[in-house]
Design an enzyme around this catalytic site. Structure first.
Site, short mmCIF file in Angstrom:
data_model
loop_
_atom_site.label_atom_id
_atom_site.label_comp_id
_atom_site.label_asym_id
_atom_site.label_seq_id
_atom_site.Cartn_x
_atom_site.Cartn_y
_atom_site.Cartn_z
N LYS A 1 48.32 40.84 31.33
CA LYS A 1 47.10 41.61 31.44
C LYS A 1 47.13 42.87 30.21
O LYS A 1 48.11 43.42 30.44
CB LYS A 1 46.84 42.36 33.09
N THR A 2 46.16 43.17 29.54
CA THR A 2 46.18 44.45 28.80
C THR A 2 44.95 45.31 29.34
O THR A 2 44.11 44.75 30.36
CB THR A 2 45.98 44.17 27.51
N LYS B 1 51.35 43.62 36.46
CA LYS B 1 51.23 42.04 36.35
C LYS B 1 51.38 41.62 34.69
O LYS B 1 50.90 42.20 33.77
CB LYS B 1 49.78 41.80 36.60
N THR C 1 38.81 26.86 35.32
CA THR C 1 37.71 28.13 35.58
C THR C 1 37.34 28.58 34.30
O THR C 1 36.42 29.32 34.54
CB THR C 1 38.39 28.91 36.55
N ARG D 1 36.42 32.59 44.63
CA ARG D 1 35.83 32.45 43.15
C ARG D 1 34.37 32.05 43.05
O ARG D 1 33.98 31.50 43.97
CB ARG D 1 36.71 31.50 42.37
N LYS E 1 44.61 34.91 46.72
CA LYS E 1 43.59 35.64 46.09
C LYS E 1 42.75 36.41 47.06
O LYS E 1 42.85 35.90 48.44
CB LYS E 1 42.54 34.43 45.42
N HIS F 1 49.33 31.14 31.64
CA HIS F 1 49.72 29.67 32.01
C HIS F 1 51.05 29.39 31.09
O HIS F 1 51.58 28.16 31.31
CB HIS F 1 48.40 29.00 31.28
N GLN G 1 44.59 19.00 46.74
CA GLN G 1 45.67 19.37 45.73
C GLN G 1 46.71 18.29 46.34
O GLN G 1 47.53 17.76 45.60
CB GLN G 1 46.09 20.77 45.68
N ASP H 1 53.76 30.74 43.61
CA ASP H 1 52.54 30.72 44.76
C ASP H 1 52.02 29.27 45.06
O ASP H 1 50.89 29.27 45.82
CB ASP H 1 51.38 31.77 44.00
N HIS I 1 45.55 31.25 29.19
CA HIS I 1 45.94 32.62 28.77
C HIS I 1 47.56 32.48 28.99
O HIS I 1 48.03 31.61 29.34
CB HIS I 1 45.09 33.31 29.45
#
Length: 426
Positions: free
Chosen positions: A232-233, A229, A38, A84, A80, A46, A173, A194, A43
């Site tokens: 994330k920043t 989480k 996507t 998306r 989610k 992963h 999938q 998940d 990041h």
């Protein structure tokens, strides 16, 4: 140490299907993990799956990285809250190519038995017609089975519902697993916890369609010790692409972790053996203020993601901003990287024409820029020894600043006191 034992002691293992460990201990197996394209970069979220594939390969098995060119057109609805945005084919193909290049930095790809392989599910879905899909794949799994998945239930109970597009995701999938099992002898699918529902849909397809047996392993979802989480920043995700997150910022992300997180993450995100990690933690506990675990973690993962040179630049950047480092490291950075280093620091622009003629230092600091609100304040601090230009004390109020003062032929770094920096760009 076997693959499963490796995941277990590192605190990565979540769920494992019965028989999986026995299979891995008695034969070399091909196993895959899917990556959703996507975006045009992976990041740090992963990295757990990347490390899983690295351990899988190191244990002698064959890692298969599936980049979901087809599934990326839909978007995984698992846990989610909303659907998306869908991407067009050209964007997805660009993203797939970028992800292939990034994964190549972590895994050994090739044609050997133990070499990693890259596949794209767009290759086997691009010619599927809708009627063929609902006839051949849709009949493999019942709606009752699909509705029972927690990820589906959660969306159905939410305010946004679940579109038919997303509902079919687990079929697609699941078929990926069936296709790879049938055509690539891929017996195991791995992923984050998940993904358990989607993974077992695939193993169920294999069982129902061909009376075959397939296996599953999931890893724990990584969270910070305070429950926030991971990855994330305040400024968003921490990317593996150096153009999206500079090596300096990447290094700082790992360096600034808490003691508890660092002690967990050094097991998950490095390949250091257990004895070495225990020794590092012991040394850290004897002098926590030295942040020994954080430094070892940040160094290892920065070098693996980027390079030794990028790590050295990150160190020099940190020494410059927080210590007494020199400016030489700026010579090797492009403009975007320099701006990244000085993010949040006041920036001003001046013309090269003015520099060619020479600018009086007071005019530079209080007229051409606003390092000082007035020439009087600039003069006072200069004479008091509180001003530096490019890390050198400036005390002469008649000094001329010229092109010869430019660092990397573009920058002047003004310093007011010890901690107030200003970036002047020609």
């Amino acid at each position: 140490m076997s693959f499963v034992e490796e995941l277990r002691w590192r605190g990565m293992l979540q769920d494992i299907m019965p028989g999986t460990e026995d299979l891995l201990n008695k034969e070399k197996v091909a196993g895959y993990i899917g990556f959703d394209p996507t975006g045009d970069s992976l990041h740090v979220g992963h990295l757990t799956q990347i490390m899983t594939l690295i351990h899988f390969q190191n244990a002698g098995h064959k890692p298969v990285a599936l980049v979901g060119g087809a599934t990326g057109m839909i978007g995984d609805p698992s846990f989610k809250s909303a659907e998306r945005n869908l991407l067009d084919e050209a964007t997805l193909q660009h993203n797939v190519a970028c992800l292939k290049k990034q994964l190549g930095k972590f895994l050994e790809f090739g044609e050997g038995e133990n070499d990693a392989q890259m596949v794209n599910n767009y290759d086997w879905f691009k010619d599927f017609k809708f009627l063929d899909f609902i006839r051949d794949i849709g009949k493999m799994i019942t709606v009752n089975y699909m509705m029972a998945k927690d990820s589906v239930k959660k969306r159905l109970e939410g305010d946004n519902g679940l579109s038919f597009t997303e509902f079919t995701y687990q079929l697609i999938q699941g078929y990926d697993f069936y296709y790879l099992w049938k055509h690539h002898n891929c017996k195991i699918q791995m992923g984050g916890s998940d993904q358990w529902g989607n993974i077992v849909t695939g193993s169920e397809m294999i069982r129902r369609q061909d009376q075959g047996t397939a296996y599953a392993i999931t890893t724990q979802l990584i969270k910070k010790a305070d429950g926030q989480k991971f990855g994330k920043t305040e400024s968003g995700a921490v990317w593996l692409d150096p153009k999206k997150t500079s090596p300096y910022k990447y290094y700082q992300f790992w360096l600034n972790t808490s003691d508890d997180d660092a002690k967990n993450w050094i097991k998950i995100f490095t390949l250091k053996p257990q004895a070495e990690i225990e020794a590092i933690i012991k040394e850290h506990d004897a002098a926590p203020h030295l942040r020994i675990v954080q430094k070892a973690l940040a160094k290892d993962i920065t070098i693996r993601t980027h390079s030794e040179e990028a790590y050295e630049t990150a160190i020099k950047t940190s020494e410059f901003l927080f210590g007494n480092g020199t400016l030489e490291f700026l010579d090797n950075l492009d403009h975007e990287a320099v701006l990244d280093v000085f993010e949040g620091i006041p920036q001003f622009q001046i013309t090269r024409e003015d520099l060619k003629a020479g600018i009086n230092i007071l005019d530079l600091l209080a007229v051409s820029t606003q390092v000082f609100p007035s020439k009087g304040e600039a003069r006072k601090m200069l004479q008091g020894g509180g001003v530096s230009i490019n890390r050198e004390k400036a005390t002469d109020i008649e000094q001329l600043i010229t092109e010869g003062n430019l660092v990397n032929n573009k920058y002047i770094i003004a310093q007011r006191g010890k901690k107030n920096y200003y970036l002047i760009i020609a």
